[in-house]
Scaffold this active site. Structure first.
Site, PDB file in Angstrom:
ATOM      1  N   MET A 160       0.861  -1.179   0.000  1.00 35.63           N
ATOM      2  CA  MET A 160       0.000   0.000   0.000  1.00 35.63           C
ATOM      3  C   MET A 160       0.893   1.222   0.000  1.00 35.63           C
ATOM      4  O   MET A 160       1.814   1.304   0.783  1.00 35.63           O
ATOM      5  CB  MET A 160      -0.881  -0.010   1.234  1.00 35.63           C
ATOM      6  CG  MET A 160      -1.817  -1.193   1.254  1.00 35.63           C
ATOM      7  SD  MET A 160      -3.043  -1.121  -0.041  1.00 35.63           S
ATOM      8  CE  MET A 160      -3.280  -2.858  -0.350  1.00 35.63           C
ATOM      9  N   CYS A 161       0.632   2.118  -0.888  1.00 40.71           N
ATOM     10  CA  CYS A 161       1.729   3.006  -1.195  1.00 40.71           C
ATOM     11  C   CYS A 161       1.300   4.258  -1.924  1.00 40.71           C
ATOM     12  O   CYS A 161       0.159   4.429  -2.298  1.00 40.71           O
ATOM     13  CB  CYS A 161       2.693   2.281  -2.116  1.00 40.71           C
ATOM     14  SG  CYS A 161       2.975   0.591  -1.671  1.00 40.71           S
ATOM     15  N   GLY A 162       2.306   5.100  -2.129  1.00 41.83           N
ATOM     16  CA  GLY A 162       2.139   6.261  -2.981  1.00 41.83           C
ATOM     17  C   GLY A 162       3.062   6.170  -4.181  1.00 41.83           C
ATOM     18  O   GLY A 162       4.196   5.701  -4.083  1.00 41.83           O
TER      19      GLY A 162
ATOM     20  N   ASP B 146      -3.427   2.798   3.060  1.00 45.10           N
ATOM     21  CA  ASP B 146      -3.027   4.150   2.653  1.00 45.10           C
ATOM     22  C   ASP B 146      -4.249   5.052   2.519  1.00 45.10           C
ATOM     23  O   ASP B 146      -4.206   6.231   2.891  1.00 45.10           O
ATOM     24  CB  ASP B 146      -2.184   4.137   1.368  1.00 45.10           C
ATOM     25  CG  ASP B 146      -2.681   3.145   0.330  1.00 45.10           C
ATOM     26  OD1 ASP B 146      -3.836   2.692   0.430  1.00 45.10           O
ATOM     27  OD2 ASP B 146      -1.915   2.833  -0.599  1.00 45.10           O
TER      28      ASP B 146
END
Lengths: 302, 242, 454
Positions: free
Chosen positions: A1-3, C223
Site C-alpha cells: 500500500m503506497c504512494g 493508505d
C-alpha cells in the site's frame, strides 16, 4: 500500500528540472507510504551514460573500498570496459562499457551477496528504508536531470520493511515497476515463474509482477501486451506504473480501488496516486487531467 | 485567516454577511474546518490554494457558503449537512460522502465514489465522475454533467442519479429503490438493474433535478433505470447473481 | 442451523444409548450434524445462514493456565489489597479518550439484529459497571445512546443509518473492516427482521433481505484508510478516539497497518466471535482462533513501539474472568464480549425449552438469530417476543455478569501478585497442549518449550 509519482518529460528543455519536479510530487505522497522509498531516474547525467551498462546496488557498504571494487572489476572485465564504481546516497553504482549480463557476473564475483536493484544503460535505481524525503535528499534527487523519473513510497503490507522490499523493482535492463495494492495469487505465479527458471530476490508480491512483465517482454510482448497479459494472470488489486528506456505505462486492475491520476501536457506526462502530488507541476492548470480507466493499459513513448 | 472587505461596508454589517478568505498555502486544513464548525449561518468562505488537500470543508452543519478555488483531494465536503460548497476545480475520492442535506457543486471532474452513501441533499458534478459514483446512496440526488465510471449506483438504496453523459459497466448492480436517469449510453447494466418506462412523473422529477443543477438538458432524451427487485428475497434460482 | 424447512415427518434421532447398544458406529467424518447439513442443502438449495460464532473446537483460553504466586513470587491479599481494573482507551491522537472502570466492554451488535429492549439492556448493564457498549450495522438508536454512558459508534461498509450527528455524539468511533466470524465477508439480514423501524433506519424496503457490503465504499487499503481516519478526525475536531476493528486472519500485518493508518485503538476479533447472520461455511472455516491472534497483534504493536499506547481490544469467545485475565496477560488492554452478553441477558435460557423445541432447536443450541423468532426476545424484531425482555432486569443481569468477570480476573491477577490487571504478562501463563503453546507463544506446562519459538 503506497504512494506513486511518475514523470515522463517530453520536452527536453525540462530535463534539467526532472529531479525537482519529481521531488515536489513525491513529498505529497509520503503519507501513503512512510516506511521506505525508492526512485528510478532515466538518462541522468553523472549516474548513467550512453553505451555503458550501469548496475545499481543496494547500500553503500560492501566491505570493500571503491578502489578495490574497481580494480577487481577491471581484472574481470575486458580491458576497454573502463569499469567504475561510485556511491550516490545509500546506493552504489557500478558501470562498464560491456553488456549488462557480463557486468552482473563481474559484480557478483567482486561483491558476492550484494543486491542488484537496477540495471541497464539508461536507468539508475535508488532505495532505502526511512522517511521518503530524507531518502530523496540523501540521493540528491532535487538536482538530478533526466528524461523520466519514478518514485514510490511504501507502507509494507505483508512483506518486511526492508530496502530490498522497496519499489521500484528493476529486474531487466531499463525496466522498472512500482505497485500500489496487493496481488492475491502472487505465490502461485511465483511458483510458475520459478519453474521456468526465474530467480527471485525477495518475498514481495510486486517483484512477482515485475518478473512476470520482464518474462513477457523477453518472450516478445510489447509493453502494452505484457500488461494486458499480467491482467489475465495476476489477481488482486493494483495500480502499476512501468517504465522502460523510452516508455511509461500505467494500468489499474478492473475493479480499480487503488487511486491514480494522470496529467498530460505537450511537455510531460505525470502520474500520481493523488492529485495533490501534481498540484505544483508547471502548467498544471492547463494540463489534461484524468483518471485511468479500470483494466485499461496506457502507454506513452518518448 | 484574512478577512476580506465585507460585501456591505455599512458599519451595521453583521458577521453573518462577511466573506472570510482562507489561503491553504499558509493555513492548515484543521483551522479551516474548525472555523466552519464554529460558523454561524449566513457566513461565507473563499478557500484558495487547496492543492488537492484532503477533508476540505467536512462536517459542515451551519448554513454557510464555501467556495474552493482549485482542486480538492479525498472526501471534500464529506458528511455535508447544511449550506453550499462549490469547488471550482476537480474533487478527489469520496466527494460529499454520506452527505445528509445541503448542496455540493463541483465545476470540474470528481474521482471515484462521489456522493457515496449520501442520505440527502444535492451533489452536482459538471464534469465526469469516476467509478462507484453514488455507491450505496441512501437518498441523495446526484447530477453528473459528463460520464460516470463502472459500478456506479452499486447497492443504491434511495435517491436519484442523473447522468447527462454515458455510464460505465455494471450500472446499478444490486440496486434497491434508487432511480437512475442516463442520457447517453450505458456500457452494461449490473445484476437486478433494468430499464424502466419514463412516465410523466419521472419526466417532471428529472426536469426538477436538471433545473436544480442549473442544466438545460431535455428530460425526454433520458432513459430510466431501476431495480427489477428479483434479488430482494434470496432464491436459489438467482445464485449466480450473488 | 435451520432445519425447519426439512419435512416435518423426519423421525427424531435414536437416543445415543440405543445406537451404542445396537453396536452402531457413528462416522467421525459424516457425523449426524454433517449429515443433517447435507440433507438440508439438498432440500433447500441454499447455504445455511445462522448466528453465533464457530462451534468447532479450536485451541482456546481453556488450554492456558496461570502460574500463581507461592515462594518465588508474592500474591496480593484478596479482597483487601488493591487490584485496579480501569483502562484508558484512545489517548494516542484523541483529546477525549475513554476511561472505563473495567476492561470488559460490549462488542458491536446492531439494533435490527437485536431488539430495542436488548440494546437498551446492554447499555444499562454496561453503564452500571462503567464500561462501554457499541452500536452495529444500522446506526444509533435513542434508547441506546440514552442508556449508554460510553457508546462506541461503528463505521461500517454499508453505512446504514450513518450520520454525522450521531458521529459527533459518539464517545468513540470504530471503523469496522471485518469480524472474527467472517473476515472478508459482508452480511445478510433476512427479510423477517427488516421491520418498518429497522427498514426506516437503513433506508430499505420493509421485509426484504438486506445484503451488506464486504468492503467500504470509499476507501480500500491502509493508505486510503489513513485519509479516511483524517476525515473522521476533522469532522469530530480530533476529540473522539478512533478504533479499527479487524477479523483475525493476518493480525500481525493488519494490526501494524491499522497503527500506521492512525488508529488509536485496534480491535481484534477471533474466529469464535459471534455474528447475527452469516453463512455457516464462513463462520466455521475462515479466520483464526483468538489465542492465536493475540500474540501476533501484540508483536506488531511492540515492534512499532506502541504496545499499551495504541490499545488492543480482543474479542471472540470470552466467557469468564479467567478468559479476561488470559487475554490481558497475552497483551490485550481490554476485551469485548458479545455472545456471552446475550447469554447473560437471557439468550438460550432453558425456561424457553418448549419454544426452542418448537423451532427445531433446544436451549443451548439455538443459533437462528437471522430468523427473528428468538423465544428469549433478544435477536428479534417481533413486538410480542421482544417484550419478553425487560431492559431493566436484563441490564441488571448483564451488570452482575460483568462484575463477576471483573472480580474473577482480579482474583487471578492478585494471585499472580499484580496490583493492576495490566501487569499480567505472558510469562504468567503456561499451555496445556502443544497447539495452544505454539499459538499463544507460552511454554507447555512444566517445560521451557514453545513450539516454533526461535
Amino acid at each position: 500500500m503506497c504512494g506513486i509519482a511518475a514523470l515522463q518529460l517530453r520536452n527536453p528543455l525540462l530535463h534539467p528540472q526532472m529531479g525537482s519536479m519529481l521531488s515536489s510530487m513525491m513529498c505529497q505522497i509520503v503519507d501513503r507510504g512512510p516506511d521506505s522509498a525508492g526512485l528510478a531516474v532515466y538518462n541522468t547525467p553523472g549516474l548513467v551514460s550512453e553505451g555503458t551498462s550501469t548496475l545499481s546496488l543496494l547500500g553503500k557498504e560492501h566491505g570493500k573500498a571503491l578502489a578495490d571494487i574497481q580494480s577487481s572489476l577491471d581484472a574481470l572485465l575486458p580491458p576497454d570496459a573502463a569499469a567504475s564504481a561510485r556511491i550516490v546516497g545509500d546506493t552504489t553504482l557500478v558501470s562498464g562499457a560491456v553488456a549488462t549480463d557480463l557486468l552482473v557476473k563481474a559484480v557478483s564475483e567482486t561483491l558476492p551477496g550484494s543486491t542488484i536493484i537496477g540495471r541497464g544503460e539508461h536507468v539508475a535505481v535508488m532505495k532505502s528504508v526511512g522517511h521518503p524525503m530524507e531518502i530523496a535528499a540523501e540521493h540528491g534527487l532535487e538536482a538530478m536531470a533526466g528524461s523520466q523519473g519514478l518514485s514510490h513510497t511504501r507502507m509494507a503490507t505483508e512483506s518486511a520493511v526492508t530496502a530490498g522490499g522497496s519499489h521500484p523493482f528493476s529486474v531487466a535492463d531499463d525496466l522498472c515497476l512500482v505497485h500500489n495494492g496487493s496481488f492475491s495469487n502472487h505465490a502461485t505465479v511465483r511458483r510458475d515463474l520459478k519453474r521456468e527458471g526465474v530467480v527471485f530476490d525477495s518475498d514481495n508480491d510486486t517483484e512477482v509482477g515485475a518478473r512476470y512483465v520482464a518474462s513477457r517482454l523477453q518472450q516478445g510482448d510489447t509493453l502494452e501486451e505484457a500488461l494486458v497479459n499480467l491482467g489475465k494472470v495476476l489477481d488482486g488489486f493494483y495500480t502499476l506504473v512501468v517504465t522502460t528506456a523510452d516508455s511509461m505505462a500505467v494500468v489499474r486492475d478492473p475493479i480499480a480501488c487503488k487511486p491514480a491520476i494522470i496529467a498530460e501536457t505537450d511537455d510531460y506526462v505525470a502520474m500520481a496516486s493523488e492529485y495533490r502530488a501534481l498540484a505544483a507541476l508547471p502548467g498544471i492548470e492547463n494540463a489534461r487531467i484524468f483518471e485511468p480507466e479500470p483494466g485499461k493499459v496506457y502507454t506513452w513513448s518518448l | 485567516m484574512v478577512t476580506l472587505t465585507a460585501p456591505d461596508t455599512n458599519s451595521h454589517a453583521t458577521a453573518a454577511q462577511e466573506t472570510f478568505l482562507v489561503d491553504l498555502a499558509d493555513s492548515p486544513v484543521r483551522a479551516l474546518n474548525q472555523e466552519l464548525h464554529d460558523a454561524a449561518g449566513g457566513q461565507s468562505w473563499t478557500v484558495t490554494n487547496p492543492g488537492g488537500k484532503h477533508s476540505l470543508a467536512v462536517g459542515i452543519n451551519a448554513d454557510v457558503n464555501v467556495t474552493v478555488n482549485g482542486h480538492a483531494g479525498y472526501y471534500a465536503a464529506g458528511m455535508h449537512q447544511k449550506g453550499e460548497v462549490i469547488i471550482n476545480g476537480n474533487a478527489g475520492v469520496g466527494l460529499a460522502e454520506n452527505i445528509m442535506s445541503g448542496k455540493v457543486h463541483v465545476k470540474g471532474d470528481a474521482s471515484q465514489s462521489a456522493a457515496a452513501t449520501g442520505h440527502g441533499g444535492l451533489v452536482v458534478i459538471d464534469g465526469n465522475a469516476g467509478a462507484r459514483c453514488g455507491i450505496s446512496m441512501k437518498g441523495v440526488d446526484i447530477v453528473v454533467g459528463g460520464n460516470i465510471g463502472h459500478m456506479s449506483a452499486f447497492m443504491a438504496q434511495a435517491g436519484r442519479l442523473v447522468v447527462c453523459g454515458d455510464a460505465g459497466e455494471a450500472l446499478g448492480d444490486s440496486i434497491y429503490e434508487a432511480r437512475i436517469y442516463v442520457k447517453g449510453t450505458v456500457a452494461s447494466l449490473g445484476a437486478d438493474c433494468i430499464e424502466k418506462p419514463m412516465a410523466t412523473e419521472h419526466l417532471s422529477e428529472l426536469a426538477g433535478l436538471l433545473a436544480a443543477a442549473g442544466r438545460a438538458d431535455n428530460p425526454a432524451d433520458f432513459k430510466r433505470y431501476g431495480s427489477a427487485r428479483n434479488l430482494y428475497h434470496f432464491s436459489v434460482h438467482n445464485s449466480t447473481s450473488y | 442451523m435451520t432445519i425447519t424447512s426439512l419435512p416435518q415427518e423426519t423421525p427424531a434421532a435414536l437416543p445415543a444409548q440405543h445406537t451404542e447398544e445396537l453396536g452402531l458406529r457413528e462416522s467421525a467424518t459424516f457425523d449426524r450434524a454433517t449429515i443433517a447439513d447435507i440433507q438440508r442443502a439438498a432440500a433447500t438449495g441454499v447455504y445455511d445462514i445462522r448466528g453465533w460464532g464457530a462451534k468447532r473446537k479450536v485451541p482456546h483460553f481453556d488450554d492456558l493456565l496461570f502460574l500463581g504466586a507461592s515462594m518465588s513470587r508474592y500474591p496480593l491479599e484478596g479482597y483487601r489489597e488493591k487490584c485496579d481494573t480501569d483502562v484508558i482507551l484512545g489517548g494516542r491522537h484523541a483529546s477525549r479518550p475513554l476511561h472505563l472502570q473495567t476492561p470488559v466492554t460490549i462488542a458491536g451488535m446492531s439494533f435490527g439484529a437485536l431488539s430495542a429492549n436488548a440494546k437498551e439492556a446492554l447499555g444499562r448493564g454496561a453503564s452500571e459497571v462503567g464500561t462501554s457498549t457499541t452500536t452495529g450495522d444500522g446506526g444509533m438508536t435513542p434508547e441506546e445512546r440514552g442508556q449508554s454512558k460510553h457508546l462506541v459508534y461503528q463505521y461500517l461498509p454499508s453505512r446504514y443509518g450513518m450520520n454525522p450527528d450521531d458521529l459527533r455524539k459518539a464517545d468513540a468511533i470504530e471503523i469496522v473492516l471485518g469480524q472474527g466470524a467472517k473476515p472478508g465477508g459482508g452480511g445478510m439480514l433476512l427479510g423477517q427482521k427488516i421491520t418498518e423501524r429497522v427498514a426506516g433506519m437503513r433506508t430499505l424496503p420493509v421485509g426484504i433481505d438486506q445484503r451488506s457490503a464486504s468492503r467500504h465504499p470509499d476507501w480500500t487499503g491502509p493508505d486510503d484508510l489513513e485519509i479516511k481516519i483524517g476525515e473522521l478526525r476533522e469532522i469530530t475536531d480530533w476529540k473522539t478516539p478512533i478504533y479499527v476493528k479487524i477479523g483475525a486472519s493476518r493480525p500481525y500485518y493488519d494490526t501494524a497497518l491499522a497503527v500506521k493508518a492512525g488508529a488509536d485503538v485496534v480491535v481484534v476479533d477471533g474466529m469464535q466471535g459471534g455474528t447475527a447472520a452469516t453463512q455457516q461455511v464462513f463462520i466455521e472455516n475462515v479466520g483464526i482462533p483468538t489465542v492465536a491472534a493475540i500474540p501476533q497483534a501484540v508483536q506488531a504493536l511492540q515492534e512499532l513501539g506502541v504496545h499499551r499506547k495504541v490499545q488492543l481490544i480482543v474479542s471472540g469467545g470470552i466467557r469468564t474472568g479467567a478468559d479476561v485475565a488470559k487475554a490481558m496477560a497475552l497483551g490485550a488492554d481490554a476485551v469485548a464480549i458479545g455472545t456471552a452478553a446475550l447469554i447473560a441477558l437471557g439468550d438460550n435460557d432453558p425456561r424457553y425449552a418448549a419454544e426452542y423445541a418448537a423451532l427445531g432447536s433446544a436451549a443451548g443450541f439455538y443459533d437462528d438469530f437471522q430468523d427473528g423468532r428468538d423465544p428469549a426476545g433478544i435477536t428479534t424484531q417481533d413486538p410480542e417476543l421482544s417484550s419478553r425482555l425487560d431492559p431493566v432486569a436484563g441490564g441488571r443481569r448483564l451488570a452482575n455478569y460483568l462484575r463477576v468477570l471483573t472480580m474473577e480476573a482480579q482474583t487471578i491477577a492478585r494471585a499472580c501478585g499484580k496490583s493492576h490487571l495490566h501487569n499480567l504478562e505472558p510469562e504468567d501463563l503456561v499451555a496445556l497442549t502443544i497447539e495452544a503453546s505454539a499459538m499463544a507463544r507460552v511454554p507447555l506446562a512444566g517445560t521451557n518449550w514453545i513450539p516454533g519459538a526461535k
